[in-house]
Write a protein that holds these residues in place. Structure first.
Motif, PDB file in Angstrom:
ATOM      1  N   LEU A 263       0.865  -0.986   0.055  1.00  0.00           N
ATOM      2  CA  LEU A 263      -0.272  -0.005   0.032  1.00  0.00           C
ATOM      3  C   LEU A 263       1.622   1.547  -0.249  1.00  0.00           C
ATOM      4  CD1 LEU A 263      -3.095   0.858   0.548  1.00  0.00           C
ATOM      5  CD2 LEU A 263      -2.795   0.807   2.592  1.00  0.00           C
ATOM      6  N   SER A 264       0.955   2.301  -0.876  1.00  0.00           N
ATOM      7  CA  SER A 264       1.620   3.239  -1.187  1.00  0.00           C
ATOM      8  C   SER A 264       1.023   4.215   0.194  1.00  0.00           C
ATOM      9  CB  SER A 264       0.989   3.978  -1.939  1.00  0.00           C
ATOM     10  OG  SER A 264      -0.166   4.423  -2.118  1.00  0.00           O
ATOM     11  N   ALA A 265       2.242   5.655  -0.055  1.00  0.00           N
ATOM     12  CA  ALA A 265       1.356   6.703   1.570  1.00  0.00           C
ATOM     13  C   ALA A 265       1.012   7.040   1.633  1.00  0.00           C
ATOM     14  CB  ALA A 265       3.355   6.961   1.652  1.00  0.00           C
ATOM     15  N   GLU A 266       0.677   7.276   0.042  1.00  0.00           N
ATOM     16  CA  GLU A 266      -0.862   8.450  -0.096  1.00  0.00           C
ATOM     17  C   GLU A 266      -1.910   6.905  -0.373  1.00  0.00           C
ATOM     18  OE1 GLU A 266       3.275   9.775  -2.163  1.00  0.00           O
ATOM     19  OE2 GLU A 266       2.101   7.457  -1.786  1.00  0.00           O
ATOM     20  N   GLN A 267      -1.917   6.185  -0.523  1.00  0.00           N
ATOM     21  CA  GLN A 267      -2.994   5.921  -0.662  1.00  0.00           C
ATOM     22  C   GLN A 267      -3.083   4.865   0.921  1.00  0.00           C
ATOM     23  OE1 GLN A 267      -4.905   3.437  -3.200  1.00  0.00           O
ATOM     24  NE2 GLN A 267      -6.018   4.852  -2.483  1.00  0.00           N
ATOM     25  N   GLU A 268      -3.091   5.006   1.549  1.00  0.00           N
ATOM     26  CA  GLU A 268      -2.575   4.890   3.421  1.00  0.00           C
ATOM     27  C   GLU A 268      -3.676   5.599   4.096  1.00  0.00           C
ATOM     28  OE1 GLU A 268      -0.389   2.974   7.311  1.00  0.00           O
ATOM     29  OE2 GLU A 268       0.870   3.281   4.662  1.00  0.00           O
ATOM     30  N   ALA A 269      -3.138   7.798   3.178  1.00  0.00           N
ATOM     31  CA  ALA A 269      -3.105   8.389   4.543  1.00  0.00           C
ATOM     32  C   ALA A 269      -4.842   8.542   3.418  1.00  0.00           C
ATOM     33  CB  ALA A 269      -2.593   9.559   3.380  1.00  0.00           C
ATOM     34  N   ALA A 270      -5.241   8.564   2.519  1.00  0.00           N
ATOM     35  CA  ALA A 270      -6.554   8.545   1.948  1.00  0.00           C
ATOM     36  C   ALA A 270      -7.030   7.831   2.249  1.00  0.00           C
ATOM     37  CB  ALA A 270      -6.360   8.753   0.225  1.00  0.00           C
ATOM     38  N   TRP A 271      -7.151   6.700   2.684  1.00  0.00           N
ATOM     39  CA  TRP A 271      -8.138   5.479   3.117  1.00  0.00           C
ATOM     40  C   TRP A 271      -8.563   5.861   4.682  1.00  0.00           C
ATOM     41  CZ3 TRP A 271      -6.301  -0.162   1.102  1.00  0.00           C
ATOM     42  CH2 TRP A 271      -6.600   0.307  -0.738  1.00  0.00           C
ATOM     43  N   ALA A 272      -7.493   6.637   5.495  1.00  0.00           N
ATOM     44  CA  ALA A 272      -7.292   6.779   6.832  1.00  0.00           C
ATOM     45  C   ALA A 272      -7.793   7.464   7.415  1.00  0.00           C
ATOM     46  CB  ALA A 272      -5.963   6.779   7.590  1.00  0.00           C
ATOM     47  N   ALA A 273      -8.234   9.029   6.330  1.00  0.00           N
ATOM     48  CA  ALA A 273      -9.357  10.402   6.013  1.00  0.00           C
ATOM     49  C   ALA A 273     -10.300   9.785   6.106  1.00  0.00           C
ATOM     50  CB  ALA A 273      -8.616  10.923   4.661  1.00  0.00           C
ATOM     51  N   LEU A 274     -10.505   8.655   5.606  1.00  0.00           N
ATOM     52  CA  LEU A 274     -12.496   8.303   5.465  1.00  0.00           C
ATOM     53  C   LEU A 274     -12.974   7.847   6.877  1.00  0.00           C
ATOM     54  CD1 LEU A 274     -12.037   5.685   2.369  1.00  0.00           C
ATOM     55  CD2 LEU A 274     -12.814   8.671   2.752  1.00  0.00           C
ATOM     56  N   GLY A 275     -11.899   7.641   8.044  1.00  0.00           N
ATOM     57  CA  GLY A 275     -12.320   6.977   9.376  1.00  0.00           C
ATOM     58  C   GLY A 275     -13.316   6.144   9.240  1.00  0.00           C
ATOM     59  N   PHE A 276     -13.489   5.175   9.164  1.00  0.00           N
ATOM     60  CA  PHE A 276     -13.882   3.776   8.855  1.00  0.00           C
ATOM     61  C   PHE A 276     -13.792   3.383  10.392  1.00  0.00           C
ATOM     62  CE2 PHE A 276     -13.366  -1.104   8.841  1.00  0.00           C
ATOM     63  CZ  PHE A 276     -14.603  -0.964   8.248  1.00  0.00           C
ATOM     64  N   ASP A 277     -14.646   2.995  10.828  1.00  0.00           N
ATOM     65  CA  ASP A 277     -15.466   3.004  12.467  1.00  0.00           C
ATOM     66  C   ASP A 277     -15.157   1.039  11.900  1.00  0.00           C
ATOM     67  OD1 ASP A 277     -15.963   1.779  14.892  1.00  0.00           O
ATOM     68  OD2 ASP A 277     -17.535   3.447  14.552  1.00  0.00           O
ATOM     69  N   VAL A 278     -13.970   0.416  12.559  1.00  0.00           N
ATOM     70  CA  VAL A 278     -14.189  -0.830  12.261  1.00  0.00           C
ATOM     71  C   VAL A 278     -14.935  -1.805  13.383  1.00  0.00           C
ATOM     72  CG1 VAL A 278     -11.923  -0.924  13.648  1.00  0.00           C
ATOM     73  CG2 VAL A 278     -13.075  -3.009  12.360  1.00  0.00           C
ATOM     74  N   ALA A 279     -14.693  -0.970  14.125  1.00  0.00           N
ATOM     75  CA  ALA A 279     -16.333  -1.818  15.186  1.00  0.00           C
ATOM     76  C   ALA A 279     -17.067  -1.706  15.383  1.00  0.00           C
ATOM     77  CB  ALA A 279     -15.932  -0.933  16.634  1.00  0.00           C
ATOM     78  N   ALA A 280     -17.908  -0.805  14.849  1.00  0.00           N
ATOM     79  CA  ALA A 280     -18.932  -0.569  14.270  1.00  0.00           C
ATOM     80  C   ALA A 280     -19.295  -1.635  13.312  1.00  0.00           C
ATOM     81  CB  ALA A 280     -19.670   1.079  13.829  1.00  0.00           C
ATOM     82  N   PHE A 281     -18.583  -1.823  12.104  1.00  0.00           N
ATOM     83  CA  PHE A 281     -18.719  -2.795  11.253  1.00  0.00           C
ATOM     84  C   PHE A 281     -18.419  -3.814  11.357  1.00  0.00           C
ATOM     85  CE2 PHE A 281     -16.599  -5.196   7.878  1.00  0.00           C
ATOM     86  CZ  PHE A 281     -17.034  -4.606   6.233  1.00  0.00           C
ATOM     87  N   LEU A 282     -17.643  -4.675  12.358  1.00  0.00           N
ATOM     88  CA  LEU A 282     -17.886  -5.984  12.568  1.00  0.00           C
ATOM     89  C   LEU A 282     -19.218  -5.817  13.980  1.00  0.00           C
ATOM     90  CD1 LEU A 282     -13.842  -6.518  13.631  1.00  0.00           C
ATOM     91  CD2 LEU A 282     -15.528  -7.512  11.706  1.00  0.00           C
ATOM     92  N   GLY A 283     -19.489  -5.605  14.535  1.00  0.00           N
ATOM     93  CA  GLY A 283     -20.202  -5.080  15.710  1.00  0.00           C
ATOM     94  C   GLY A 283     -21.864  -5.213  15.155  1.00  0.00           C
TER      95      GLY A 283
END
Length: 466
Positions: A263-283
Protein backbone atom coordinates in the motif's frame (compact mmCIF):
# COMPACT_ATOMS: atom_id res chain seq x y z
CA UNK A 1 -27.60 18.97 -23.98
CA UNK A 2 -27.57 21.82 -21.46
CA UNK A 3 -28.11 22.25 -17.76
CA UNK A 4 -31.68 23.22 -18.56
CA UNK A 5 -32.29 19.79 -20.11
CA UNK A 6 -30.87 18.08 -17.02
CA UNK A 7 -33.13 20.20 -14.82
CA UNK A 8 -36.11 19.21 -16.96
CA UNK A 9 -35.19 15.52 -16.60
CA UNK A 10 -34.84 15.91 -12.81
CA UNK A 11 -38.24 17.59 -12.63
CA UNK A 12 -39.74 14.80 -14.71
CA UNK A 13 -38.06 12.21 -12.46
CA UNK A 14 -39.87 13.61 -9.43
CA UNK A 15 -43.21 13.20 -11.20
CA UNK A 16 -42.31 9.72 -12.43
CA UNK A 17 -40.85 8.41 -9.15
CA UNK A 18 -43.97 6.39 -8.20
CA UNK A 19 -43.86 4.80 -11.66
CA UNK A 20 -40.14 4.02 -11.26
CA UNK A 21 -40.78 2.37 -7.89
CA UNK A 22 -43.68 0.37 -9.35
CA UNK A 23 -41.49 -0.83 -12.23
CA UNK A 24 -38.76 -1.80 -9.75
CA UNK A 25 -41.34 -3.81 -7.79
CA UNK A 26 -42.55 -5.58 -10.92
CA UNK A 27 -38.95 -6.55 -11.72
CA UNK A 28 -38.45 -7.90 -8.19
CA UNK A 29 -41.52 -10.13 -8.37
CA UNK A 30 -39.85 -12.32 -10.99
CA UNK A 31 -37.88 -15.14 -9.24
CA UNK A 32 -35.01 -15.10 -11.75
CA UNK A 33 -32.71 -17.46 -9.82
CA UNK A 34 -30.00 -18.41 -12.29
CA UNK A 35 -28.53 -21.16 -10.11
CA UNK A 36 -31.72 -23.23 -10.04
CA UNK A 37 -32.79 -24.96 -13.29
CA UNK A 38 -36.45 -24.86 -12.26
CA UNK A 39 -36.30 -21.07 -12.61
CA UNK A 40 -34.95 -20.95 -16.17
CA UNK A 41 -38.35 -19.76 -17.36
CA UNK A 42 -38.33 -17.00 -14.75
CA UNK A 43 -34.90 -15.86 -15.93
CA UNK A 44 -36.27 -15.57 -19.44
CA UNK A 45 -39.29 -13.68 -18.11
CA UNK A 46 -36.99 -11.19 -16.33
CA UNK A 47 -34.98 -10.73 -19.53
CA UNK A 48 -38.14 -10.09 -21.50
CA UNK A 49 -39.36 -7.63 -18.85
CA UNK A 50 -36.12 -5.64 -19.20
CA UNK A 51 -36.27 -5.79 -23.00
CA UNK A 52 -39.82 -4.44 -23.01
CA UNK A 53 -38.93 -1.69 -20.53
CA UNK A 54 -36.05 -0.52 -22.72
CA UNK A 55 -38.10 -0.74 -25.90
CA UNK A 56 -40.68 1.51 -24.28
CA UNK A 57 -37.96 4.13 -23.76
CA UNK A 58 -37.01 4.28 -27.42
CA UNK A 59 -34.24 1.68 -27.42
CA UNK A 60 -33.79 -0.94 -30.10
CA UNK A 61 -33.86 -3.92 -27.74
CA UNK A 62 -33.78 -7.67 -28.22
CA UNK A 63 -32.88 -10.92 -26.48
CA UNK A 64 -29.79 -12.82 -27.58
CA UNK A 65 -29.67 -16.52 -26.85
CA UNK A 66 -26.66 -18.09 -25.15
CA UNK A 67 -25.96 -21.64 -24.04
CA UNK A 68 -27.50 -20.52 -20.74
CA UNK A 69 -29.83 -17.65 -19.91
CA UNK A 70 -30.46 -14.95 -22.54
CA UNK A 71 -28.67 -11.62 -22.74
CA UNK A 72 -30.56 -8.37 -23.25
CA UNK A 73 -28.84 -6.00 -25.68
CA UNK A 74 -30.34 -2.58 -26.36
CA UNK A 75 -29.08 0.53 -28.14
CA UNK A 76 -30.17 4.16 -28.35
CA UNK A 77 -28.68 6.58 -30.92
CA UNK A 78 -28.89 9.57 -28.59
CA UNK A 79 -29.00 13.11 -29.98
CA UNK A 80 -26.30 12.69 -32.64
CA UNK A 81 -23.71 10.31 -34.05
CA UNK A 82 -20.86 12.21 -32.39
CA UNK A 83 -22.35 12.28 -28.89
CA UNK A 84 -20.48 10.42 -26.11
CA UNK A 85 -21.29 6.70 -25.98
CA UNK A 86 -21.75 4.71 -22.76
CA UNK A 87 -22.23 0.99 -22.22
CA UNK A 88 -24.43 0.31 -19.18
CA UNK A 89 -24.00 -3.19 -17.74
CA UNK A 90 -26.19 -4.95 -15.17
CA UNK A 91 -27.64 -8.36 -14.37
CA UNK A 92 -31.21 -9.52 -13.94
CA UNK A 93 -30.48 -12.79 -12.15
CA UNK A 94 -30.54 -13.12 -8.36
CA UNK A 95 -29.25 -15.40 -5.65
CA UNK A 96 -31.41 -18.21 -4.23
CA UNK A 97 -33.47 -16.86 -1.30
CA UNK A 98 -33.02 -19.77 1.10
CA UNK A 99 -33.39 -20.14 4.04
CA UNK A 100 -36.90 -18.86 3.50
CA UNK A 101 -37.85 -18.92 7.19
CA UNK A 102 -35.40 -16.10 7.91
CA UNK A 103 -37.14 -13.62 5.61
CA UNK A 104 -39.40 -11.01 7.26
CA UNK A 105 -41.67 -11.19 4.18
CA UNK A 106 -41.77 -13.47 1.10
CA UNK A 107 -38.56 -12.86 -0.89
CA UNK A 108 -40.36 -12.30 -4.20
CA UNK A 109 -43.11 -10.15 -2.75
CA UNK A 110 -41.41 -6.75 -2.72
CA UNK A 111 -42.40 -4.93 0.45
CA UNK A 112 -41.80 -1.31 1.42
CA UNK A 113 -41.25 -1.12 5.18
CA UNK A 114 -40.19 1.54 7.64
CA UNK A 115 -36.55 1.60 8.71
CA UNK A 116 -34.27 3.93 10.68
CA UNK A 117 -33.49 5.87 7.48
CA UNK A 118 -37.03 5.99 6.10
CA UNK A 119 -38.72 3.52 3.77
CA UNK A 120 -36.80 0.53 2.45
CA UNK A 121 -37.62 -2.14 -0.11
CA UNK A 122 -37.24 -5.73 1.11
CA UNK A 123 -36.96 -8.47 -1.54
CA UNK A 124 -34.42 -10.75 -3.16
CA UNK A 125 -32.63 -8.57 -5.72
CA UNK A 126 -33.80 -5.35 -4.04
CA UNK A 127 -30.30 -3.94 -4.45
CA UNK A 128 -28.25 -6.71 -6.12
CA UNK A 129 -28.72 -5.90 -8.92
CA UNK A 130 -32.34 -5.27 -9.88
CA UNK A 131 -32.68 -2.21 -7.67
CA UNK A 132 -29.60 -0.51 -9.05
CA UNK A 133 -30.59 -1.43 -12.62
CA UNK A 134 -34.10 -0.09 -11.99
CA UNK A 135 -32.57 3.19 -10.78
CA UNK A 136 -30.71 3.84 -14.03
CA UNK A 137 -33.68 2.65 -16.06
CA UNK A 138 -35.68 5.27 -14.18
CA UNK A 139 -33.09 7.86 -15.15
CA UNK A 140 -33.46 6.87 -18.79
CA UNK A 141 -37.25 7.17 -18.46
CA UNK A 142 -36.94 10.70 -17.07
CA UNK A 143 -34.70 11.80 -19.95
CA UNK A 144 -37.02 10.13 -22.48
CA UNK A 145 -40.13 11.83 -21.10
CA UNK A 146 -38.45 15.23 -20.66
CA UNK A 147 -36.61 15.48 -24.00
CA UNK A 148 -37.85 12.70 -26.26
CA UNK A 149 -34.35 11.22 -26.51
CA UNK A 150 -31.27 10.36 -24.48
CA UNK A 151 -28.53 12.96 -23.90
CA UNK A 152 -25.79 10.56 -25.08
CA UNK A 153 -25.58 7.39 -27.14
CA UNK A 154 -26.34 4.37 -24.99
CA UNK A 155 -25.84 0.63 -25.19
CA UNK A 156 -27.35 -1.57 -22.48
CA UNK A 157 -26.09 -5.08 -21.70
CA UNK A 158 -28.05 -7.11 -19.14
CA UNK A 159 -27.04 -10.69 -18.44
CA UNK A 160 -28.74 -13.45 -16.52
CA UNK A 161 -25.79 -15.45 -15.18
CA UNK A 162 -23.76 -13.06 -13.04
CA UNK A 163 -24.66 -14.89 -9.85
CA UNK A 164 -23.27 -18.15 -11.27
CA UNK A 165 -20.02 -16.72 -12.61
CA UNK A 166 -21.15 -15.46 -16.06
CA UNK A 167 -20.07 -18.66 -17.85
CA UNK A 168 -21.45 -17.56 -21.25
CA UNK A 169 -20.79 -13.83 -21.15
CA UNK A 170 -17.29 -13.68 -22.63
CA UNK A 171 -18.22 -15.55 -25.83
CA UNK A 172 -21.07 -13.07 -26.24
CA UNK A 173 -18.75 -10.09 -25.70
CA UNK A 174 -16.34 -11.42 -28.30
CA UNK A 175 -19.06 -12.19 -30.84
CA UNK A 176 -20.76 -8.80 -30.40
CA UNK A 177 -17.60 -6.71 -30.05
CA UNK A 178 -18.60 -4.27 -32.79
CA UNK A 179 -22.07 -3.62 -31.39
CA UNK A 180 -20.71 -3.22 -27.87
CA UNK A 181 -18.17 -0.55 -28.82
CA UNK A 182 -18.42 2.52 -26.57
CA UNK A 183 -16.31 5.20 -24.89
CA UNK A 184 -16.65 3.71 -21.39
CA UNK A 185 -18.80 1.37 -19.34
CA UNK A 186 -20.97 2.17 -16.32
CA UNK A 187 -21.84 -0.36 -13.61
CA UNK A 188 -24.02 0.27 -10.55
CA UNK A 189 -23.39 -2.81 -8.43
CA UNK A 190 -21.29 -1.22 -5.66
CA UNK A 191 -21.85 0.82 -2.52
CA UNK A 192 -21.87 4.31 -1.13
CA UNK A 193 -19.31 5.06 1.57
CA UNK A 194 -22.17 5.64 3.98
CA UNK A 195 -25.80 6.71 3.77
CA UNK A 196 -24.95 10.38 3.20
CA UNK A 197 -21.59 10.07 1.41
CA UNK A 198 -21.32 9.07 -2.25
CA UNK A 199 -18.44 6.99 -3.53
CA UNK A 200 -16.71 5.88 -6.68
CA UNK A 201 -15.10 2.46 -6.43
CA UNK A 202 -11.56 2.37 -7.83
CA UNK A 203 -10.47 -1.18 -7.09
CA UNK A 204 -11.98 -4.66 -6.91
CA UNK A 205 -10.55 -7.87 -5.57
CA UNK A 206 -10.57 -10.82 -7.92
CA UNK A 207 -11.84 -14.29 -7.12
CA UNK A 208 -10.61 -17.86 -7.33
CA UNK A 209 -13.34 -20.32 -6.27
CA UNK A 210 -12.53 -24.02 -5.96
CA UNK A 211 -14.41 -27.13 -4.87
CA UNK A 212 -12.32 -30.04 -3.57
CA UNK A 213 -13.50 -33.65 -3.43
CA UNK A 214 -11.42 -36.06 -1.34
CA UNK A 215 -11.84 -39.85 -1.70
CA UNK A 216 -10.09 -42.74 0.06
CA UNK A 217 -11.69 -46.16 0.76
CA UNK A 218 -14.18 -47.76 -1.65
CA UNK A 219 -16.94 -47.50 1.00
CA UNK A 220 -17.63 -46.05 4.43
CA UNK A 221 -15.79 -47.97 7.15
CA UNK A 222 -16.52 -48.93 10.76
CA UNK A 223 -14.36 -46.63 12.90
CA UNK A 224 -13.67 -49.39 15.40
CA UNK A 225 -12.67 -52.03 12.89
CA UNK A 226 -10.62 -49.69 10.66
CA UNK A 227 -9.82 -46.68 12.87
CA UNK A 228 -6.10 -46.15 13.32
CA UNK A 229 -5.17 -47.88 10.07
CA UNK A 230 -7.45 -46.59 7.30
CA UNK A 231 -7.12 -43.14 5.74
CA UNK A 232 -9.85 -40.77 6.96
CA UNK A 233 -10.71 -38.16 4.26
CA UNK A 234 -12.14 -35.69 6.76
CA UNK A 235 -9.08 -35.85 8.99
CA UNK A 236 -6.74 -35.43 6.06
CA UNK A 237 -8.66 -32.61 4.38
CA UNK A 238 -9.19 -30.63 7.59
CA UNK A 239 -5.53 -30.93 8.56
CA UNK A 240 -4.28 -29.84 5.12
CA UNK A 241 -6.75 -26.96 4.79
CA UNK A 242 -5.97 -25.84 8.32
CA UNK A 243 -2.38 -25.28 7.23
CA UNK A 244 -3.39 -22.80 4.51
CA UNK A 245 -2.96 -19.87 6.91
CA UNK A 246 -0.55 -19.40 9.78
CA UNK A 247 -1.39 -17.95 13.18
CA UNK A 248 -1.06 -14.40 11.81
CA UNK A 249 -3.48 -15.04 8.95
CA UNK A 250 -0.76 -15.19 6.29
CA UNK A 251 -1.55 -17.61 3.44
CA UNK A 252 1.11 -20.31 3.17
CA UNK A 253 0.83 -21.34 -0.48
CA UNK A 254 4.30 -20.73 -1.97
CA UNK A 255 4.31 -17.69 -4.25
CA UNK A 256 0.85 -16.61 -3.14
CA UNK A 257 1.88 -12.99 -2.55
CA UNK A 258 3.94 -12.69 -5.71
CA UNK A 259 2.93 -9.52 -7.54
CA UNK A 260 1.07 -8.02 -4.57
CA UNK A 261 2.10 -4.38 -4.29
CA UNK A 262 2.45 -2.73 -0.88
CA UNK A 263 0.00 0.00 0.00
CA UNK A 264 1.42 3.39 -0.98
CA UNK A 265 1.78 6.12 1.61
CA UNK A 266 -0.68 8.26 -0.35
CA UNK A 267 -3.28 5.48 -0.46
CA UNK A 268 -2.80 4.72 3.21
CA UNK A 269 -3.33 8.39 4.10
CA UNK A 270 -6.41 8.68 1.89
CA UNK A 271 -8.02 5.62 3.43
CA UNK A 272 -7.14 6.73 6.96
CA UNK A 273 -8.94 10.01 6.24
CA UNK A 274 -12.17 8.09 5.57
CA UNK A 275 -12.54 7.42 9.29
CA UNK A 276 -13.60 3.79 8.93
CA UNK A 277 -15.18 2.53 12.17
CA UNK A 278 -14.13 -1.10 12.30
CA UNK A 279 -15.92 -1.70 15.61
CA UNK A 280 -19.23 -0.54 14.15
CA UNK A 281 -18.64 -2.48 10.93
CA UNK A 282 -18.09 -5.73 12.83
CA UNK A 283 -20.64 -4.92 15.50
CA UNK A 284 -23.41 -4.73 12.92
CA UNK A 285 -22.96 -8.47 12.27
CA UNK A 286 -22.39 -9.49 15.89
CA UNK A 287 -18.58 -9.54 15.88
CA UNK A 288 -16.04 -7.62 17.92
CA UNK A 289 -12.46 -8.61 17.07
CA UNK A 290 -10.84 -8.16 13.62
CA UNK A 291 -9.56 -11.35 11.98
CA UNK A 292 -7.41 -11.85 8.91
CA UNK A 293 -3.85 -10.75 8.26
CA UNK A 294 -2.31 -9.36 11.43
CA UNK A 295 -0.40 -6.09 11.27
CA UNK A 296 -2.52 -4.63 8.46
CA UNK A 297 -5.09 -1.86 8.66
CA UNK A 298 -8.77 -2.74 8.43
CA UNK A 299 -9.37 -1.19 5.00
CA UNK A 300 -6.10 -2.59 3.71
CA UNK A 301 -7.29 -6.08 4.70
CA UNK A 302 -10.66 -5.50 3.02
CA UNK A 303 -9.51 -3.79 -0.17
CA UNK A 304 -5.83 -4.39 -0.83
CA UNK A 305 -4.83 -7.77 0.61
CA UNK A 306 -5.68 -11.25 -0.70
CA UNK A 307 -7.53 -13.82 1.40
CA UNK A 308 -8.22 -17.56 1.66
CA UNK A 309 -11.54 -18.60 3.18
CA UNK A 310 -13.27 -21.94 3.54
CA UNK A 311 -16.89 -21.48 2.40
CA UNK A 312 -18.13 -24.99 3.14
CA UNK A 313 -16.92 -28.38 4.31
CA UNK A 314 -18.70 -31.71 4.51
CA UNK A 315 -18.30 -35.47 4.87
CA UNK A 316 -19.37 -38.45 6.96
CA UNK A 317 -22.38 -38.48 9.27
CA UNK A 318 -23.91 -35.28 10.64
CA UNK A 319 -27.41 -36.47 11.60
CA UNK A 320 -28.84 -36.97 15.09
CA UNK A 321 -27.21 -39.47 17.42
CA UNK A 322 -24.02 -41.41 16.75
CA UNK A 323 -22.75 -43.29 13.73
CA UNK A 324 -19.21 -44.53 14.10
CA UNK A 325 -18.03 -44.22 10.53
CA UNK A 326 -14.86 -43.36 8.67
CA UNK A 327 -16.31 -41.81 5.51
CA UNK A 328 -15.15 -42.74 2.05
CA UNK A 329 -15.45 -39.12 0.86
CA UNK A 330 -15.24 -35.55 2.09
CA UNK A 331 -15.30 -32.17 0.39
CA UNK A 332 -14.75 -28.47 0.79
CA UNK A 333 -15.34 -25.21 -1.03
CA UNK A 334 -12.75 -22.47 -0.78
CA UNK A 335 -12.56 -18.94 -2.12
CA UNK A 336 -9.52 -16.73 -2.58
CA UNK A 337 -10.04 -12.98 -2.94
CA UNK A 338 -7.19 -11.72 -5.08
CA UNK A 339 -5.64 -8.30 -5.66
CA UNK A 340 -4.06 -6.82 -8.79
CA UNK A 341 -0.76 -8.54 -9.64
CA UNK A 342 -1.86 -12.05 -8.64
CA UNK A 343 -2.40 -14.75 -11.25
CA UNK A 344 -5.49 -16.89 -10.43
CA UNK A 345 -4.28 -19.88 -12.47
CA UNK A 346 -0.87 -19.87 -10.80
CA UNK A 347 -2.52 -19.78 -7.37
CA UNK A 348 -4.83 -22.65 -8.35
CA UNK A 349 -1.79 -24.71 -9.35
CA UNK A 350 -0.07 -23.74 -6.10
CA UNK A 351 -3.10 -24.82 -4.07
CA UNK A 352 -3.09 -28.27 -5.64
CA UNK A 353 0.63 -28.70 -4.98
CA UNK A 354 0.23 -27.43 -1.40
CA UNK A 355 -2.53 -29.93 -0.57
CA UNK A 356 -0.96 -32.88 -2.38
CA UNK A 357 2.16 -32.50 -0.26
CA UNK A 358 0.13 -32.68 2.97
CA UNK A 359 -2.36 -35.51 2.57
CA UNK A 360 -2.09 -39.30 2.90
CA UNK A 361 -1.04 -41.21 -0.23
CA UNK A 362 -4.38 -43.04 -0.29
CA UNK A 363 -6.36 -39.79 -0.49
CA UNK A 364 -7.37 -38.84 -4.02
CA UNK A 365 -8.16 -35.16 -4.60
CA UNK A 366 -10.36 -33.90 -7.43
CA UNK A 367 -10.92 -30.22 -8.15
CA UNK A 368 -13.69 -28.18 -9.77
CA UNK A 369 -12.95 -24.56 -10.67
CA UNK A 370 -15.99 -22.28 -10.42
CA UNK A 371 -14.37 -18.91 -11.04
CA UNK A 372 -10.97 -17.37 -11.72
CA UNK A 373 -10.79 -13.60 -12.14
CA UNK A 374 -7.89 -11.27 -11.32
CA UNK A 375 -8.11 -8.18 -9.14
CA UNK A 376 -8.86 -4.90 -10.88
CA UNK A 377 -7.55 -1.36 -10.51
CA UNK A 378 -10.03 1.06 -12.09
CA UNK A 379 -8.78 4.17 -13.87
CA UNK A 380 -9.80 7.47 -12.27
CA UNK A 381 -8.61 9.95 -14.92
CA UNK A 382 -11.49 9.33 -17.34
CA UNK A 383 -14.08 11.82 -18.61
CA UNK A 384 -16.84 9.55 -17.28
CA UNK A 385 -15.25 9.61 -13.81
CA UNK A 386 -14.99 13.41 -13.91
CA UNK A 387 -18.66 13.58 -14.89
CA UNK A 388 -19.56 11.16 -12.08
CA UNK A 389 -17.67 13.23 -9.51
CA UNK A 390 -19.61 16.32 -10.56
CA UNK A 391 -22.94 14.48 -10.64
CA UNK A 392 -22.51 12.92 -7.20
CA UNK A 393 -21.28 16.17 -5.66
CA UNK A 394 -24.41 17.91 -6.91
CA UNK A 395 -26.75 15.14 -5.78
CA UNK A 396 -25.30 14.76 -2.28
CA UNK A 397 -23.98 18.30 -1.75
CA UNK A 398 -20.55 16.84 -0.98
CA UNK A 399 -17.84 15.35 -3.19
CA UNK A 400 -17.65 11.58 -3.56
CA UNK A 401 -14.84 9.64 -1.92
CA UNK A 402 -12.71 7.13 -3.79
CA UNK A 403 -12.93 3.69 -2.21
CA UNK A 404 -11.91 0.09 -2.78
CA UNK A 405 -14.13 -2.97 -2.68
CA UNK A 406 -13.25 -6.37 -1.30
CA UNK A 407 -15.78 -8.13 -3.53
CA UNK A 408 -15.42 -9.11 -7.17
CA UNK A 409 -17.18 -7.97 -10.35
CA UNK A 410 -15.40 -10.13 -12.93
CA UNK A 411 -17.14 -8.46 -15.88
CA UNK A 412 -15.02 -5.32 -15.27
CA UNK A 413 -11.91 -7.26 -16.25
CA UNK A 414 -13.74 -8.86 -19.19
CA UNK A 415 -14.91 -5.48 -20.51
CA UNK A 416 -11.34 -4.22 -20.38
CA UNK A 417 -9.68 -7.28 -21.92
CA UNK A 418 -12.28 -8.16 -24.56
CA UNK A 419 -13.73 -4.74 -25.45
CA UNK A 420 -10.96 -2.37 -24.32
CA UNK A 421 -13.38 -0.48 -22.06
CA UNK A 422 -12.63 1.23 -18.77
CA UNK A 423 -15.50 1.13 -16.26
CA UNK A 424 -17.08 3.66 -13.92
CA UNK A 425 -18.24 1.92 -10.74
CA UNK A 426 -20.90 4.22 -9.27
CA UNK A 427 -23.20 2.37 -6.89
CA UNK A 428 -25.72 3.24 -4.18
CA UNK A 429 -25.86 0.22 -1.90
CA UNK A 430 -24.93 0.07 1.78
CA UNK A 431 -22.95 -2.43 3.84
CA UNK A 432 -26.11 -3.44 5.74
CA UNK A 433 -28.21 -4.21 2.64
CA UNK A 434 -27.85 -7.97 3.32
CA UNK A 435 -27.10 -8.91 -0.26
CA UNK A 436 -27.04 -12.70 -0.78
CA UNK A 437 -28.72 -13.07 2.65
CA UNK A 438 -32.31 -13.32 3.85
CA UNK A 439 -33.88 -9.90 4.28
CA UNK A 440 -32.05 -8.19 1.40
CA UNK A 441 -33.13 -4.54 1.20
CA UNK A 442 -32.45 -1.25 -0.55
CA UNK A 443 -33.11 2.09 1.10
CA UNK A 444 -35.71 4.04 -0.88
CA UNK A 445 -33.61 7.19 -0.45
CA UNK A 446 -30.60 5.40 -1.97
CA UNK A 447 -32.71 4.29 -4.94
CA UNK A 448 -33.97 7.84 -5.50
CA UNK A 449 -30.49 9.38 -5.13
CA UNK A 450 -29.15 6.80 -7.57
CA UNK A 451 -31.82 7.55 -10.14
CA UNK A 452 -31.17 11.30 -9.96
CA UNK A 453 -27.38 10.85 -9.94
CA UNK A 454 -27.58 8.89 -13.19
CA UNK A 455 -29.64 11.70 -14.71
CA UNK A 456 -26.94 14.17 -13.68
CA UNK A 457 -24.14 11.89 -14.94
CA UNK A 458 -25.67 11.73 -18.40
CA UNK A 459 -26.21 15.46 -18.45
CA UNK A 460 -22.61 16.21 -17.49
CA UNK A 461 -21.27 13.85 -20.15
CA UNK A 462 -23.49 15.41 -22.80
CA UNK A 463 -22.19 18.88 -21.89
CA UNK A 464 -18.51 17.92 -22.07
CA UNK A 465 -16.70 19.21 -25.17
CA UNK A 466 -15.38 16.42 -27.37
Amino acid sequence: MTGAATDAALTKAAALMPEAIAAWSDFLRIPSISAQPDHAGDCRLAAEWARARLAGLGFAARLHETAGHPVVLATHPGPSADAPHLLYYGHYDVQPPEPLELWPSPPFTPTLVDGPRGKRMVARGAVDDKGQVAAWLGAFAAWHEATGTMPVRLTVLLEGEEEIGSPHLEPFLAAERARLAADAAVISDTNLWDFTTPAITTGLRGLLYVEIRARAASRDLHSGLFGGLACNPINELVQALGALRDARGVVQIPGFYGGVAPLSAEQEAAWAALGFDVAAFLGDVGLATPAGEAGRGALERLWARPTADLNGIWGGYAGPGAKTVIPAEAGAKISFRLVPGQDPEAIFAGLKQFLAARVHPDLKLDYALYGAAPGIAVATDLPVVAAARAALAEEYAKPPVLIGCGASIPVVESLKRVLGLETLLMGFGLDDDQIHSPGEKFELACFEHGLRAHIRLLGHLAARPG
